[in-house]
Enzyme design. Sequence first.
Site, PDB file in Angstrom:
ATOM      1  N   HIS A   1      -2.891  -5.544   4.848  1.00 44.48           N
ATOM      2  CA  HIS A   1      -3.007  -6.394   3.670  1.00 44.48           C
ATOM      3  C   HIS A   1      -2.166  -7.644   3.887  1.00 44.48           C
ATOM      4  CE1 HIS A   1      -0.091  -3.143   3.052  1.00 44.48           C
ATOM      5  NE2 HIS A   1       0.653  -4.054   2.465  1.00 44.48           N
TER       6      HIS A   1
ATOM      7  N   TYR B   1       5.551   1.859  16.895  1.00 41.84           N
ATOM      8  CA  TYR B   1       5.502   1.664  15.434  1.00 41.84           C
ATOM      9  C   TYR B   1       4.669   2.766  14.776  1.00 41.84           C
ATOM     10  CZ  TYR B   1       4.015  -0.236  10.917  1.00 41.84           C
ATOM     11  OH  TYR B   1       3.736  -0.385   9.577  1.00 41.84           O
TER      12      TYR B   1
ATOM     13  N   GLN C   1      10.765  -2.071  10.593  1.00 43.94           N
ATOM     14  CA  GLN C   1      10.429  -2.994  11.678  1.00 43.94           C
ATOM     15  C   GLN C   1       8.911  -2.887  11.731  1.00 43.94           C
ATOM     16  OE1 GLN C   1       9.152  -5.014  14.034  1.00 43.94           O
ATOM     17  NE2 GLN C   1       9.008  -3.265  15.400  1.00 43.94           N
TER      18      GLN C   1
ATOM     19  N   THR D   1       0.863   3.921   6.928  1.00 44.06           N
ATOM     20  CA  THR D   1       0.010   2.848   7.463  1.00 44.06           C
ATOM     21  C   THR D   1      -1.209   3.360   8.217  1.00 44.06           C
ATOM     22  OG1 THR D   1      -0.037   1.167   9.217  1.00 44.06           O
ATOM     23  CG2 THR D   1       1.695   2.787   9.379  1.00 44.06           C
TER      24      THR D   1
ATOM     25  N   LYS E   1       5.926   5.862  12.195  1.00 43.32           N
ATOM     26  CA  LYS E   1       5.379   6.027  10.836  1.00 43.32           C
ATOM     27  C   LYS E   1       4.763   7.421  10.649  1.00 43.32           C
ATOM     28  CE  LYS E   1       6.076   1.997   8.667  1.00 43.32           C
ATOM     29  NZ  LYS E   1       6.535   1.795   7.300  1.00 43.32           N
TER      30      LYS E   1
ATOM     31  N   GLU F   1      -2.015   2.315  10.941  1.00 41.24           N
ATOM     32  CA  GLU F   1      -1.637   2.397  12.364  1.00 41.24           C
ATOM     33  C   GLU F   1      -1.385   3.841  12.796  1.00 41.24           C
ATOM     34  OE1 GLU F   1      -1.113  -0.055  15.060  1.00 41.24           O
ATOM     35  OE2 GLU F   1      -2.614  -0.872  13.715  1.00 41.24           O
TER      36      GLU F   1
ATOM     37  N   ASP G   1      21.097  -0.609   4.776  1.00 39.03           N
ATOM     38  CA  ASP G   1      20.339  -0.743   6.029  1.00 39.03           C
ATOM     39  C   ASP G   1      19.721   0.608   6.347  1.00 39.03           C
ATOM     40  OD1 ASP G   1      19.715  -0.871   8.915  1.00 39.03           O
ATOM     41  OD2 ASP G   1      20.731  -2.808   8.789  1.00 39.03           O
TER      42      ASP G   1
ATOM     43  N   GLY H   1      10.486  -9.012   2.333  1.00 38.45           N
ATOM     44  CA  GLY H   1       9.301  -9.119   3.190  1.00 38.45           C
ATOM     45  C   GLY H   1       8.094  -9.636   2.433  1.00 38.45           C
TER      46      GLY H   1
END
Length: 326
Positions: free
Chosen positions: A182, A152, A85, A127, A156, A129, A60, A13
């Site tokens: 970022h 999401y 994700q 995060t 988290k 978020e 995974d 990523g």
Amino acid sequence: MQKKTAIVTGILGQDGPYLAKLLLSKDYKVYGMIRRYSKPNFENLSYLDIEDKIEYVTGDMTDESSLMNLVKSIRPDEIYNLAAQSFVGSSWDLAKFTTEANGLGVLYLLTAIKHFSPTTKFYQAATSEMFGLGNVDGWQDEKTPFHPRSPYGVSKVYAYWMTVNFRESYSLYACNGILFNHESPLRGIEFVTRKITDGVAKIKLGLAQELRLGNMDSKRDWGFAGDYVEAMYAMMQQEEADDYVIGTGENHSVREFVEMAFKAVDIADWETFVTIDPRFMRPAEVPDLKARADKAREKLGWQPKIGFEELVKMMVEADLKRLSAK
Ligand code: NAP
Ligand code: F7E
């Protein structure tokens, strides 16, 4: 002396390559976990010239046994869990997958550490978020209540508390880096910053005529990914594991980002190129994020080096270069 070892999940990523480069510079052996692909994309690692310096291992986040096997066979000094994700916009459509990869995946990793390698240190990519609507006078720090606004963000929050819980229950060295947005030239193209810098570069080069965006009013605290991986590393070198907010303390709207990106290519009448498209609006929005990162500054000695204007210019220039080379 034996080299230190680290597993980095999410190595392909944006953050994975910057972190791997940092760890390699500190003489770590880096295991990069990748999923099973018919054609993996090593572009970001080769951009930083480290594609051949990583040992790739398959795993995974949704496959518990693959994570168990990796932890059991490598028993690394450190695990940096960056896999997720990570696109908020898709998390409503992919709510179950997002929950499994970002939430349950963390439970699997922590359980594997507890059973097979309890001295392994664990970093969780938490995060801003998670804060969502939560703020105190417009700021967020480690004590600000969470009010996530997307599947999401919810996934988290689960991973955050599971990390805290394993630290408290089993004395694992497990920490959360609560990172604000970022960005970098390696940012995925669907995130708004890269979408803007790529779109502006295309307009400048005559390859596109317009840029279609959603909510231009939301504000983010945008920093440079290369600076933020230094904070991840620092969190893992402390006496005791803890959770830290990481951000610049300055925020800007999407509109300001667009304006700055067009300014970087000397286009003044930028509004004529931008169209608001309802397809890019979200069912629930996070309107305003701004980090108070005092704890990281005081305890980790961390502070960002690259500011907003420099970041935007860096990304626009990288996209101009990339597109011109084609
Ligand atoms: P990114 O560019 O989206 O990279 C995430 C990586 O996770 C991708 O390489 C992806 O693999 C991998 N991945 C996704 N699902 C997986 C699964 N089921 N198993 C294994 N790998 C999987 O994200 P980033 O910007 O580098 O962010 C790194 C981490 O920090 C993420 O956890 C993100 O949620 C979190 N975070 C990011 C920011 C930010 O502003 N960038 C801020 C706070 C937190 P593929 O290449 O196969 O798709
Ligand atoms: O959106 C608005 C959008 O997708 C930023 C991830 O790394 O940071 C990232 O999440 C803002 C939002 O990032 C478009 O509505 C307007 O308000 O670039 P983004 P994000 O949602 O902040 C956090 C910290 C993470 O943890 C995540 O993994 O921009 N916006 N127009 C748009 N966003 C997108 N993507 N596309 C638009 O056209």
